[in-house]
Design a protein around this motif. Structure first.
Motif, short mmCIF file in Angstrom:
data_model
loop_
_atom_site.label_atom_id
_atom_site.label_comp_id
_atom_site.label_asym_id
_atom_site.label_seq_id
_atom_site.Cartn_x
_atom_site.Cartn_y
_atom_site.Cartn_z
N ILE A 105 0.94 -1.19 0.08
CA ILE A 105 -0.16 -0.06 0.01
C ILE A 105 0.94 1.19 -0.12
O ILE A 105 0.24 2.32 -0.19
N VAL A 106 2.05 1.07 0.43
CA VAL A 106 3.13 2.30 0.38
C VAL A 106 4.43 1.70 -0.06
O VAL A 106 5.03 0.70 0.85
N GLY A 107 5.07 2.38 -0.80
CA GLY A 107 6.23 1.94 -0.98
C GLY A 107 6.72 1.52 -2.53
O GLY A 107 5.84 1.55 -3.21
N PRO A 108 8.02 0.92 -2.78
CA PRO A 108 8.16 0.53 -4.38
C PRO A 108 7.52 -0.56 -4.83
O PRO A 108 7.25 -0.68 -5.87
N LEU A 109 6.79 -1.39 -3.72
CA LEU A 109 5.89 -2.53 -4.36
C LEU A 109 4.45 -2.45 -4.19
O LEU A 109 3.69 -3.27 -3.74
#
Length: 259
Positions: free
Chosen positions: A112-116
């Motif tokens: 939900i947050v970040g590179p993935l």
């Protein structure tokens, strides 16, 4: 401040004097292996990083949502560990992976947050049941030891009052008055279709035939507590997420409800 268990120790069922027959455990059967994790231990850790049957996995437990979810902790060819982030999303556990520091929501098992962000984790079927039932059905099972390496009191029920009340500790984005918020359901996510069956109904009937989205399915509660849904035409089998009604509805408001 909530440390994951990264080097879990287990004891045989006959040596598990730290678990009573009526205690709730998270449990799974995977590639011939049987494991159980007492919820009172996971209340204070929420994540166990382990390898079972050669599969690196994380056993995750959110006491606020009553949700048990197991995921494969390998993606893009990389094995990682998960930790408790300390933040919540719609009252649900948010964990992070130690490889990319992406934040993942537990119930939907998605970044939900970040590179993935947007990546979905592979789920492993897991259930919640009474220790006595699981042990009797799987006498070869191992159960998580209270020797976790942390100085914690696992004898107390940290979330007993919360579990017995109808109020939530934190706000959620959607609410439903269809049932008491903390009624336990088993929710099936079939992509565009979602359906949930109440634990009360399954405990009463054990096996239910239900017409859903133009097909006949059979939902079964086994003696050991494992719940499955089978398409009676194709034979395809699905595994649910066990959690409180409010949590399932918050993430899947379009769901059907069978009770």
């Amino acid at each position: 401040c909530i440390p994951s268990i990264d080097n879990p120790r287990y004891v045989a069922a006959g040596e598990a004097d730290h678990v009573s027959d009526d205690d709730i455990v998270l449990a799974l059967s995977w590639k011939g292996y049987h494991r159980a994790w007492p919820s009172r231990i996971l209340d204070q850790h929420e994540i166990v990083n382990d390898i079972i049957g050669g599969t690196p996995m994380a056993i995750t437990w959110c006491p606020l949502c009553g949700s048990a979810v197991a995921v494969v902790r390998e993606f893009d060819g990389r094995v990682t560990e998960f930790g408790v982030s300390g933040v919540l999303y719609n009252s649900d556990l948010v964990f992070y992976d130690r490889a990319t520091e992406t934040l993942w929501d537990q119930v939907i098992a998605k970044g939900i947050v970040g590179p993935l962000t947007g990546t979905e984790l592979e789920l492993i079927p897991i259930t919640m049941t009474r220790w006595g039932k699981w042990r009797d059905a799987h006498p070869d099972t191992l159960v998580l030891s209270a020797d976790t390496g942390f100085m914690k009191d696992y004898s107390r029920d940290a979330y007993g009052k919360y579990r017995d009340s109808s109020s939530l500790m934190f706000p959620v984005s959607r609410n439903s008055d269809a049932m008491q918020p903390k009624a336990v359901v088993f929710g099936f996510d079939l992509g565009s279709e979602k359906i949930a069956f109440t634990d009360t109904l399954l405990q009463d009937k054990r096996n239910i035939d239900h017409e859903f989205s133009g097909k006949l399915v059979s939902v079964n509660l086994a003696d050991d507590g494992i719940v499955t849904m089978t398409d009676k035409a194709s034979g395809e089998t699905y595994s649910p997420v066990r959690l409180y009604w409010f949590a399932w509805f918050t993430f899947h408001p379009e769901t059907d409800l069978v009770r």
